[in-house]
Design an enzyme around this catalytic site. Structure first.
Site, mmCIF file in Angstrom:
data_model
loop_
_atom_site.group_PDB
_atom_site.id
_atom_site.type_symbol
_atom_site.label_atom_id
_atom_site.label_comp_id
_atom_site.label_asym_id
_atom_site.label_seq_id
_atom_site.Cartn_x
_atom_site.Cartn_y
_atom_site.Cartn_z
ATOM 1 C CG ASN A 19 -1.788 -1.090 1.263
ATOM 2 O OD1 ASN A 19 -2.930 -1.036 0.305
ATOM 3 N ND2 ASN A 19 -1.646 -2.112 1.960
ATOM 4 C CD GLU A 20 4.710 1.574 -2.804
ATOM 5 O OE1 GLU A 20 4.966 2.326 -1.779
ATOM 6 O OE2 GLU A 20 5.506 0.750 -3.537
ATOM 7 N N PRO A 21 1.926 5.119 -0.925
ATOM 8 C CG PRO A 21 3.911 6.704 -0.655
ATOM 9 C CD PRO A 21 3.849 5.393 -1.103
#
Ligand code: F6R
Length: 644
Positions: A170-172
Site C-alpha cells: 500500500n504505497e503513499p
C-alpha cells in the site's frame, strides 16, 4: 488492551516517550533478539489455537525484515516440535506478472524461507497470484478478502515497512479503508528492489496487495523494522500525523499493534536522538558531545557562542549544572573536536601525541585497510589512503569480496570479447574455445539466472583490474594488494550466505601475516545488501580471536563509513582534512572503478555516483566543522575508533 510481546530480554528503549510516540514501540539491541521474541509470540498463538482445536490464521510478510522470525520458527519446528498443521497463512502481496517459480516471486520467497521447512499443509497457504488475467483480477481480489473473512479474519499480521511508508504494497496515497487490489509500485520501492532483480528495469511495476483496511482488521499486528535505512520512515510512522502519504501511520489507530525495532532503526526517534528533550538523562561523554553539536546546529551558532540560555531553553540545564557554566562546557567541547583533526592519520613522528588521535610511534607503521568491495577503500578514505602512503607507511589494501555481482553483463562481454581477439592475435590457430564458451554463456543468460562460474570469474577479474589500477595510482605497492574472496559472498546473487569459519580464518591469517599497527575497516552498516556488515562482523570475529597477541593488543582499529552514510560528529574521533588537490586525486582514484560508474545497478534511489556522494559527504563534514567554529577545510574524511 495492547498485548505486549512476551519477551525474556529487556528492550533497550530508555523509557517510553508518551509525548511524541503514538504507537507502542520496543527497541531491541539487535534484530535477532527481537525476531526471537516475535517467533515466540507466534508459536504461543499457534499452540493456544491447537489446544482449543482451532486454526491459527496468520498474515505474513516477505522482504528482509521477517527472515529471522521465519528461521526461528523453523528451528522451533525442528527442535521443539512446533507444528503448523493448524496454521492457515495469507501473504500480504505478490509482484504482478511474476510466475510463482520466479526466484524473486513472493511465493518462492515464502517457500524458501518458511513453508518448505515446516509441516504446513499446502492447501492452507495463500499467496496472491501474480499471474491472474487482467479480466479476472477484480474477482480474484474479492475472493482473497472473502477467504480471509471465511476463517474469521486474521489472528495475527506480521508487517515490514517500506521506505515510502508502505505496509504490504500500500504505497503513499492508499486509503485507510482500501481492500485487496492491484497497485502501481512507487519508484523508491522499485529502486530498493533493483538489486534483487539485477537492475530497476527488471522490477515489476505493479503488485497485488492486501489493502490497508484488510490489514487493520487483524486482531494483532507486529511491525518490524531494522537498520539505519528505515530510521526516518520509522520516525514518521511512530511520531508523525496519520496520513495516507505514509500508510504505516494508519497503524496508530489500530488497537493492538506493537512496533519492534533495532537500535539503528530507532536512531531518529526523539527519545534516542535528543533524549534531553524527553526526560532526565545520564550525561555520558558521547551524549554531551552529541547534545552540544545538536544545539549549535539548531541555534545556528558556533560552539563558543552558545549561552546558558540556549542550553536551558533546550532541556540541557542539568548539563550546564554538571559542567559549571556554558562557557566551560563550550571550551571543553571545542577543544575535544579540535583534537580530532589531524593531517597525520598514521600518527605524527616526533610529535607530542598525548592529544592526537594516533600514536607517534612507530613512526613507520604497518597498516591494513580492509575494503568490503574493491572500491570502498578509495570511495570512503581515498584521501587518507594516499596520505598514509605518502607519509611513508607500509600500506596494505585487503579486498574482502570479489564484488563480481555488481558488474554488468555488457562489461563482462566486452572483456571476454577482448580476450578472444587478443588470443587470436597472439596465438594464431590455437583453440579459443574457453572464451567463446563464456561469450555464449553471457549472451544466452536470462535476467533471472545466476551467473555461471566462468562469468563470475570474468567479472571478478574486471574488478581486480580496476582495483590494482586505483591502488597503484594511490602509491600502494602491487604486492601489498590482497584479495580474500571471502566465500560467504560468492553465491552469484544479491542474497549471500551467512558468515562462516572459513571467512573468519582468511582474515585471521592475513592479520597474523602482516601484524599491523593500524587497521582501517568499513563500519558502514547501511549498505543495501548487508555485505559491509558481514565483512565487519568477520573482522570483529578475527580481532576477538587475535586480541591476546602482542601485535593486536597494540593495534588501533579505525572505522570508516562507506558510500551511504557518514558518522555523526559525536562519533568522530579522527578527522582527516583533505585539500582541494587531494580531493581531485581521490576522485581520479574512484574513476578507475569504471564498471561501477554511470548508473550501475546498485546505486539505489540516490542517483549521484559514488564519487559525487563521497565528495558531498566529505565536504559536508568539513562544512559542519566550520559551522561549529573549527577551521574551514575543503573536505574531511572521518573515522571512529573501535575499542576491543
Ligand atoms: C512484503 C511487503 C513489504 C515489505 C517492506 C519492507 O511482503 O509487503 O511491505 O514488508 O517493503 O521490506 P524489507 O523487509 O525488505 O525492508
Amino acid at each position: 488492551m495492547n498485548k505486549t510481546v512476551d519477551i525474556s530480554y529487556q528492550p533497550v528503549g530508555r523509557y517510553e516517550d508518551k509525548r511524541n510516540e503514538k504507537m507502542h514501540t520496543d527497541i531491541f539491541p539487535n534484530s535477532s533478539i527481537a525476531s526471537i521474541a516475535v517467533a515466540e509470540e507466534i508459536a504461543e498463538l499457534i499452540r493456544a489455537k491447537a489446544l482449543g482445536g482451532d486454526m491459527a490464521i496468520l498474515g505474513l510478510a516477505t522482504g528482509s525484515s521477517p527472515i529471522k522470525v521465519y528461521s526461528e520458527l523453523i528451528r522451533m519446528h525442528e527442535e521443539e516440535g512446533l507444528s503448523f498443521r493448524n496454521v492457515v497463512t495469507f501473504n500480504l502481496d505478490e509482484y504482478y506478472g511474476l510466475d510463482p517459480m520466479h526466484r524473486q516471486s513472493y511465493w518462492y520467497f515464502m517457500h524458501e524461507h518458511l513453508f518448505d521447512h515446516v509441516d504446513i499443509l499446502p492447501e492452507n497457504i495463500n499467496v496472491p497470484s501474480g499471474k491472474v488475467a487482467p479480466e479476472q483480477l477484480n474477482q480474484f481480489c474479492i475472493d482473497y478478502e472473502l477467504k480471509i473473512k471465511s476463517y474469521g479474519g486474521l489472528d495475527f499480521q506480521l508487517l515490514g515497512i517500506g521506505r515510502t511508508g508502505h505496509i504490504g504494497f500500500n504505497e503513499p496515497g492508499s486509503h485507510r479503508k482500501s481492500a485487496t487490489r492491484l497497485i502501481t509500485l512507487d519508484h523508491l520501492t522499485r529502486s530498493d528492489a533493483a538489486s534483487d532483480f539485477a537492475g530497476i528495469d527488471n522490477v515489476p511495476r505493479k503488485a497485488i496487495t492486501m489493502g490497508v483496511g484488510t490489514i487493520m482488521t487483524a486482531k494483532r499486528i507486529i511491525m518490524l523494522a531494522w537498520g539505519e535505512k528505515k530510521a526516518e520512515v520509522v520516525k514518521e510512522m511512530i511520531e508523525g500525523e496519520v496520513t495516507g502519504e505514509v500508510p504505516a501511520t494508519f497503524l496508530q489507530d489500530h488497537f493492538n499493534t506493537t512496533v519492534l525495532i533495532d537500535e539503528p532503526a530507532s536512531s531518529e526517534l526523539v527519545r534516542i536522538k535528543t533524549p534531553w528533550l524527553v526526560g532526565p538523562v545520564n550525561w555520558t561523554e558521547s551524549l554531551i558531545i552529541k547534545a552540544v553539536v545538536w544545539l549549535a546546529e539548531k541555534e545556528d551558532k558556533p560552539i563558543l557562542k552558545l549561552t546558558d540560555r540556549d542550553y536551558n531553553d533546550n532541556g540541557m540545564s542539568s548539563l550546564v549544572a554538571l559542567e559549571g557554566s556554558a562557557y566551560d562546557l563550550n571550551i571543553r567541547m571545542f577543544n575535544y573536536l579540535s583534537d580530532t583533526i589531524t593531517g597525520w592519520p598514521g600518527g605524527k613522528p616526533n610529535a607530542d601525541d598525548s592529544r592526537r588521535p594516533e600514536r607517534a610511534e612507530p613512526a613507520h607503521k604497518k597498516i591494513v585497510i580492509f575494503s568490503p568491495h574493491p572500491d570502498d577503500d578509495v570511495i570512503s578514505m581515498g584521501g587518507t589512503l594516499q596520505r598514509l602512503a605518502k607519509q611513508g607507511h607500509e600500506v596494505h589494501v585487503v579486498y574482502q569480496t570479489s564484488g563480481n555481482i555488481a558488474v554488468a553483463d555488457h562489461d563482462a562481454l566486452r572483456f571476454a570479447e577482448f580476450a578472444l581477439q587478443f588470443k587470436n592475435i597472439e596465438v594464431e590457430g590455437e583453440s579459443s574455445e574457453k572464451y567463446e564458451n563464456v561469450i555464449d554463456l553471457i549472451k544466452n543468460k536470462s535476467d533471472n539466472e545466476i551467473d555461471p562460474k566462468e562469468v563470475r570469474v570474468i567479472k571478478t577479474l574486471i574488478r581486480r583490474g580496476e582495483a590494482i589500477a586505483a591502488t597503484r595510482y594511490c602509491g600502494i605497492k602491487d604486492e601489498n594488494v590482497h584479495y580474500l574472496d571471502m566465500p560467504f559472498y560468492d553465491t552469484g546473487k544479491a542474497k549471500k550466505n551467512p558468515l562462516g569459519d572459513a571467512d573468519i580464518k582468511l582474515i585471521v591469517d592475513i592479520l597474523e601475516d602482516i601484524q599491523p599497527n593500524q587497521i582501517f575497516a568499513a563500519g558502514d552498516l547501511a549498505d543495501p545488501h548487508g555485505t559491509h556488515k558481514v565483512c565487519l562482523d568477520g573482522i570483529f570475529a578475527a580481532i576477538a580471536k587475535l586480541k591476546k597477541k602482542t601485535f593486536m593488543k597494540e593495534c588501533y582499529v579505525w572505522l570508516y563509513r562507506g558510500a551511504w552514510h557518514e558518522w555523526d560528529v559525536n562519533d568522530i574521533e579522527m578527522a582527516v582534512p583533505i585539500s582541494p588537490e587531494e580531493l581531485a586525486r581521490k576522485r581520479k582514484a574512484i574513476f578507475f572503478h569504471q564498471s561501477q560508474k554511470d548508473g550501475v545497478m546498485f546505486l539505489g534511489n540516490d542517483h549521484r555516483e559514488f564519487w559525487q556522494r563521497s565528495e558531498d559527504r566529505n565536504r559536508g563534514t568539513a562544512d559542519l566543522y566550520d559551522k561549529l567554529g573549527l577551521p574551514e577545510y575543503e573536505a574531511i574524511e572521518a573515522f571512529k575508533r573501535y575499542r576491543f
